[in-house]
Design a protein around this motif. Sequence first.
Motif: not given
Length: 198
Positions: A40-55
């Motif tokens: 869900f995070i990967s599909a809903s966020m911009a890539r740079d922000a997504c990586e930060e959130v998953i980290r």
Amino acid sequence: MDKDTQYKALMDKVLKGTRHLSQKGVITENLRFDEQQREFISASMARDACEEVIRTLDFHESCQRAGLDDGRRYWCFRQNGEIIGLTGYHYRLWDHSDIVWSAWFVAAPHAPAMTKLGMIYNNMYVCLTQTRFRTMYIELLGNGTDSNIYNIFKALGLQEVATFRHFHGKNKDMVVMKIDLDALREFSREEYGLNTLY
């Protein structure tokens, strides 16, 4: 606008957003660190922000497994079994214990605007009713003051504390806004009979 008028405008929105989620059958559940939430995070966020959130989530999960309190509280929103949003808050262990930071927020692109606002306001509602924090800071990422959520919060009387230009790259600023939870809580107990921890 005087403080009482400002607080009433803000709380009317917070309570309306909370009711809207309930009426639409949106429920909350704790983060489980599962693959569905990551997708869900990967599909809903911009890539740079997504990586930060998953980290950040990976770090949080590691702390949870080790029995360490990293000060983070996250939950997700579901509607008809589908994840439509994630949010939370965090208190930094080195900050004064009265301070809380609204965590990142991500919503499904297809979620209606009122549902997105309800999920954003839910974070404030939780901190007002289920915590004792006195001051909340909110980081808004985008093109400075040229964003819908910035203009909504500004119109509701949140105080702009600082702007960090190009924080996440060119035209990706971070604006920090502040709200006095304690004063809003006291007003809401008297005006709305809002149940709080104290």
